[in-house]
Design an enzyme around this catalytic site. Structure first.
Site, PDB file in Angstrom:
ATOM      1  N   ASP A   1      44.576  48.387  37.417  1.00  0.00           N
ATOM      2  CA  ASP A   1      43.567  47.392  37.724  1.00  0.00           C
ATOM      3  C   ASP A   1      42.312  47.818  36.953  1.00  0.00           C
ATOM      4  O   ASP A   1      42.139  48.997  36.643  1.00  0.00           O
ATOM      5  CB  ASP A   1      43.303  47.391  39.228  1.00  0.00           C
ATOM      6  CG  ASP A   1      42.134  46.516  39.601  1.00  0.00           C
ATOM      7  OD1 ASP A   1      42.166  45.318  39.270  1.00  0.00           O
ATOM      8  OD2 ASP A   1      41.192  47.034  40.214  1.00  0.00           O
ATOM      9  N   ARG A   2      41.456  46.882  36.629  1.00  0.00           N
ATOM     10  CA  ARG A   2      40.260  47.220  35.837  1.00  0.00           C
ATOM     11  C   ARG A   2      39.054  47.504  36.728  1.00  0.00           C
ATOM     12  O   ARG A   2      38.606  48.629  36.851  1.00  0.00           O
ATOM     13  CB  ARG A   2      39.959  46.081  34.862  1.00  0.00           C
ATOM     14  CG  ARG A   2      38.992  46.471  33.750  1.00  0.00           C
ATOM     15  CD  ARG A   2      38.545  45.263  32.956  1.00  0.00           C
ATOM     16  NE  ARG A   2      37.513  44.548  33.724  1.00  0.00           N
ATOM     17  CZ  ARG A   2      36.974  43.398  33.344  1.00  0.00           C
ATOM     18  NH1 ARG A   2      37.385  42.793  32.243  1.00  0.00           N
ATOM     19  NH2 ARG A   2      36.048  42.824  34.075  1.00  0.00           N
ATOM     20  N   ASP A   3      38.542  46.452  37.371  1.00  0.00           N
ATOM     21  CA  ASP A   3      37.294  46.568  38.128  1.00  0.00           C
ATOM     22  C   ASP A   3      37.489  47.337  39.426  1.00  0.00           C
ATOM     23  O   ASP A   3      38.324  46.988  40.250  1.00  0.00           O
ATOM     24  CB  ASP A   3      36.724  45.176  38.418  1.00  0.00           C
ATOM     25  CG  ASP A   3      36.476  44.375  37.144  1.00  0.00           C
ATOM     26  OD1 ASP A   3      36.079  44.984  36.132  1.00  0.00           O
ATOM     27  OD2 ASP A   3      36.687  43.152  37.161  1.00  0.00           O
TER      28      ASP A   3
ATOM     29  N   GLU B   1      32.852  48.697  40.005  1.00  0.00           N
ATOM     30  CA  GLU B   1      32.969  47.307  40.466  1.00  0.00           C
ATOM     31  C   GLU B   1      31.613  46.616  40.376  1.00  0.00           C
ATOM     32  O   GLU B   1      30.641  47.063  40.970  1.00  0.00           O
ATOM     33  CB  GLU B   1      33.471  47.284  41.915  1.00  0.00           C
ATOM     34  CG  GLU B   1      33.485  45.924  42.564  1.00  0.00           C
ATOM     35  CD  GLU B   1      34.500  44.972  41.970  1.00  0.00           C
ATOM     36  OE1 GLU B   1      34.124  43.813  41.737  1.00  0.00           O
ATOM     37  OE2 GLU B   1      35.642  45.386  41.748  1.00  0.00           O
ATOM     38  N   LYS B   2      31.571  45.555  39.590  1.00  0.00           N
ATOM     39  CA  LYS B   2      30.385  44.701  39.489  1.00  0.00           C
ATOM     40  C   LYS B   2      30.918  43.279  39.469  1.00  0.00           C
ATOM     41  O   LYS B   2      31.790  42.957  38.664  1.00  0.00           O
ATOM     42  CB  LYS B   2      29.593  44.997  38.216  1.00  0.00           C
ATOM     43  CG  LYS B   2      29.014  46.402  38.205  1.00  0.00           C
ATOM     44  CD  LYS B   2      28.289  46.720  36.925  1.00  0.00           C
ATOM     45  CE  LYS B   2      27.817  48.163  36.949  1.00  0.00           C
ATOM     46  NZ  LYS B   2      27.217  48.572  35.695  1.00  0.00           N
TER      47      LYS B   2
ATOM     48  N   TYR C   1      32.114  39.800  38.832  1.00  0.00           N
ATOM     49  CA  TYR C   1      32.297  38.954  37.638  1.00  0.00           C
ATOM     50  C   TYR C   1      31.772  39.635  36.372  1.00  0.00           C
ATOM     51  O   TYR C   1      31.013  39.067  35.596  1.00  0.00           O
ATOM     52  CB  TYR C   1      31.665  37.566  37.852  1.00  0.00           C
ATOM     53  CG  TYR C   1      32.215  36.898  39.078  1.00  0.00           C
ATOM     54  CD1 TYR C   1      33.546  36.497  39.135  1.00  0.00           C
ATOM     55  CD2 TYR C   1      31.433  36.711  40.198  1.00  0.00           C
ATOM     56  CE1 TYR C   1      34.074  35.918  40.273  1.00  0.00           C
ATOM     57  CE2 TYR C   1      31.947  36.124  41.354  1.00  0.00           C
ATOM     58  CZ  TYR C   1      33.269  35.734  41.374  1.00  0.00           C
ATOM     59  OH  TYR C   1      33.799  35.164  42.506  1.00  0.00           O
TER      60      TYR C   1
ATOM     61  N   GLN D   1      40.917  37.688  36.781  1.00  0.00           N
ATOM     62  CA  GLN D   1      39.607  37.305  36.254  1.00  0.00           C
ATOM     63  C   GLN D   1      39.275  35.878  36.668  1.00  0.00           C
ATOM     64  O   GLN D   1      39.228  34.960  35.848  1.00  0.00           O
ATOM     65  CB  GLN D   1      39.583  37.469  34.728  1.00  0.00           C
ATOM     66  CG  GLN D   1      39.633  38.914  34.267  1.00  0.00           C
ATOM     67  CD  GLN D   1      38.399  39.696  34.692  1.00  0.00           C
ATOM     68  OE1 GLN D   1      37.284  39.226  34.579  1.00  0.00           O
ATOM     69  NE2 GLN D   1      38.619  40.912  35.201  1.00  0.00           N
TER      70      GLN D   1
ATOM     71  N   CYS E   1      50.808  34.901  37.830  1.00  0.00           N
ATOM     72  CA  CYS E   1      50.167  36.102  37.291  1.00  0.00           C
ATOM     73  C   CYS E   1      49.071  36.677  38.189  1.00  0.00           C
ATOM     74  O   CYS E   1      48.751  37.855  38.070  1.00  0.00           O
ATOM     75  CB  CYS E   1      49.623  35.847  35.881  1.00  0.00           C
ATOM     76  SG  CYS E   1      48.482  34.471  35.687  1.00  0.00           S
ATOM     77  N   ARG E   2      48.505  35.896  39.073  1.00  0.00           N
ATOM     78  CA  ARG E   2      47.395  36.402  39.892  1.00  0.00           C
ATOM     79  C   ARG E   2      47.926  37.392  40.926  1.00  0.00           C
ATOM     80  O   ARG E   2      48.756  37.054  41.771  1.00  0.00           O
ATOM     81  CB  ARG E   2      46.665  35.250  40.577  1.00  0.00           C
ATOM     82  CG  ARG E   2      45.443  35.707  41.359  1.00  0.00           C
ATOM     83  CD  ARG E   2      44.586  34.535  41.826  1.00  0.00           C
ATOM     84  NE  ARG E   2      43.492  35.019  42.644  1.00  0.00           N
ATOM     85  CZ  ARG E   2      42.386  35.586  42.164  1.00  0.00           C
ATOM     86  NH1 ARG E   2      42.221  35.712  40.854  1.00  0.00           N
ATOM     87  NH2 ARG E   2      41.444  36.015  42.975  1.00  0.00           N
ATOM     88  N   LYS E   3      47.447  38.632  40.852  1.00  0.00           N
ATOM     89  CA  LYS E   3      47.846  39.615  41.855  1.00  0.00           C
ATOM     90  C   LYS E   3      47.414  39.103  43.226  1.00  0.00           C
ATOM     91  O   LYS E   3      46.343  38.542  43.346  1.00  0.00           O
ATOM     92  CB  LYS E   3      47.188  40.976  41.561  1.00  0.00           C
ATOM     93  CG  LYS E   3      47.639  41.612  40.263  1.00  0.00           C
ATOM     94  CD  LYS E   3      46.903  42.925  39.977  1.00  0.00           C
ATOM     95  CE  LYS E   3      45.442  42.662  39.635  1.00  0.00           C
ATOM     96  NZ  LYS E   3      44.671  43.889  39.321  1.00  0.00           N
TER      97      LYS E   3
END
Length: 187
Positions: free
Chosen positions: A8-10, A16-17, A19, A52, A106-108
């Site tokens: 995961d990215r953010d 975590e910020k 958007y 996203q 695709c959305r987790k």
């Protein structure tokens, strides 16, 4: 077959910020660079899978996100690192606008992005992991047949309460997970 760490990215790789899509706001979580270096040295592909919904809500565009991921790569390249692939889900069923307002695969917590990576890179599910800071990340990992890992960065401390007994291993951050992998694989 190859082994991979789906990330995961953010809240996992970067702070975590809400958007996040502007380079000036990119800040890695403590230990991220060292963790990625360890995992790369252990032979893992590094694959980002990120929801996203800011695209679906029209806060930023897919082109904005691509520029952000290029900046992400540039920042990592200073340390001799790179993400092997970025997958992203631009959809949101409730808040999406236009073509992005769909119930996608695709959305987790759905495993679509992981399945795409598994297929594209010929990945061995049994030797691969999904690391994230939300219960949706854990569920995506389980659904894709890779080992789920929850980190306590980002939303992780709050999300840990949602875990069922034995559902996922939990680490303080990505670096703690990477050090654990290094120790286990050296035995």
């Amino acid at each position: 077959m190859k082994k991979a760490i789906f990330l995961d990215r953010d809240g996992t790789l970067n702070v975590e910020k809400e958007y996040l899509y502007q380079e000036k706001d990119l800040e890695f979580e403590k230990g991220t660079v060292e963790a990625l270096s360890i995992l790369k040295d252990l032979g893992y592909l590094l694959i980002v899978v990120t929801n996203q919904s800011g695209i679906a809500r029209q806060y930023y565009t897919e082109e904005d996100l691509k520029h952000f991921h290029q900046a992400f790569q540039k920042k990592l390249s200073v340390f001799g690192l790179k993400i092997d692939k970025f997958y992203y889900c631009p959809h949101h069923l409730e808040q999406g606008i236009g073509k992005y307002k769909i119930d996608c695969s695709c959305r987790k917590p759905k495993p679509g992005m992981l399945e795409q990576g598994i297929s594209e890179f010929d990945i061995d599910r049994k030797s691969s992991y999904m690391v994230g800071d939300t219960y949706a990340d854990v569920q995506a990992g389980i659904a894709a047949g890779v080992s789920p890992i929850l980190v306590r960065t980002g939303h992780g401390k709050r999300e840990e309460e949602k875990l069922q007994e034995g559902e996922a291993k939990v680490f303080d951050n990505l670096l703690a997970f990477a050090q654990d992998r290094k120790q286990r694989e050296s035995l």
